[in-house]
Enzyme design. Structure first.
Site: not given
Ligand code: FE
Ligand code: ZN
Length: 240
Positions: A55, A57, A59-60, A113, A132, A170
């Protein structure tokens, strides 16, 4: 021939995942948000064929372009989110197959999400990359989706084989267990998982991948029974 999976800890609590296909030697990295942090694992593997994104975001996806530039790998991600992902070489939808050496991944739509969230399932090796959407003993926040969507997404994942390795985005397992024990204090499988996770974390080890059979026994969001209940549990977790 089979697909094996290895956690690559990045950022504060994210996991990128290194995949290897034994028949061809093909290598993939999932959600490489920190290019420098994933480089040693890729260098050890010696090649990189695919970059799989779950996805949009940061942080990915943040390191994906730099990793592609360095290794010439192809970036795979959701066609539905192409406008907010790094430039995709392969844009995929629900039910598509992503070839990986002699194996392949099936693409599963998992909104909840985020709207365009997808998961990848490798039947060879039983590896699920679920970003996530689902965590060990938890699920992602409903940032762009509804409880109905998340419930349907999790039910699709829960239908995968018992031995499925759940490789999520995570390391949230310890706090997820603290919350889950407030939902099901008498769940013996959950109490057992709490002990196991405590030992893994004090040894500095990842608690994932977990097994789907274990998640079905311990994850309150897989055990919610219906979307309304999932929504209630999700709201309680948001304020936990
Ligand atoms: Fe994340
Ligand atoms: Zn996420």
């Amino acid at each position: 021939m089979t697909v094996s999976v290895q956690a690559v800890p990045i950022l504060s609590d994210n996991y990128a995942w290194l995949l290897r296909e034994s028949g061809s030697g093909a290598v993939a990295i999932v959600d490489p948000a920190d290019a420098d942090a994933v480089m040693p694992a890729i260098e050890t593997a010696g090649r990189l064929d695919l970059i799989l994104l779950t996805h949009h975001h940061l942080d990915h996806v943040a390191g994906a372009d730099a990793v592609r530039t360095r290794w010439g790998a192809k970036i795979v991600g959701a066609a539905a989110d192409a406008h907010r992902l790094p430039r995709l070489d392969i844009a995929v939808r629900e039910g598509d197959t992503v070839p990986f050496g002699q194996a392949s991944a099936r693409v599963i739509d998992t909104p909840g999400h985020t709207r365009g969230h997808i998961a990848y399932f490798f039947a060879d090796g039983a590896v699920l990359l679920c970003g996530d959407t689902m965590f060990s003993v938890g699920c992602g926040r409903l940032l762009e989706g509804t409880a109905d969507e998340m419930f349907a997404s999790l039910q699709k994942l829960a239908a995968l084989p018992d031995e499925t390795q759940v490789a999520c985005g995570h390391e949230y397992t310890e706090s997820n267990i603290r919350f889950a024990l407030t939902v099901e204090p008498d769940n013996a499988a959950l109490q057992g998982r709490a002990l196991e996770v405590k030992q893994l974390r004090s040894a500095g080890e990842p608690t994932v991948p977990s097994l789907m059979v274990q998640e079905r026994a311990t994850n309150p969001f897989l055990r919610a029974g219906n979307a309304g209940r999932l929504g209630e549990i999700r709201k309680a977790k948001d304020g936990f």
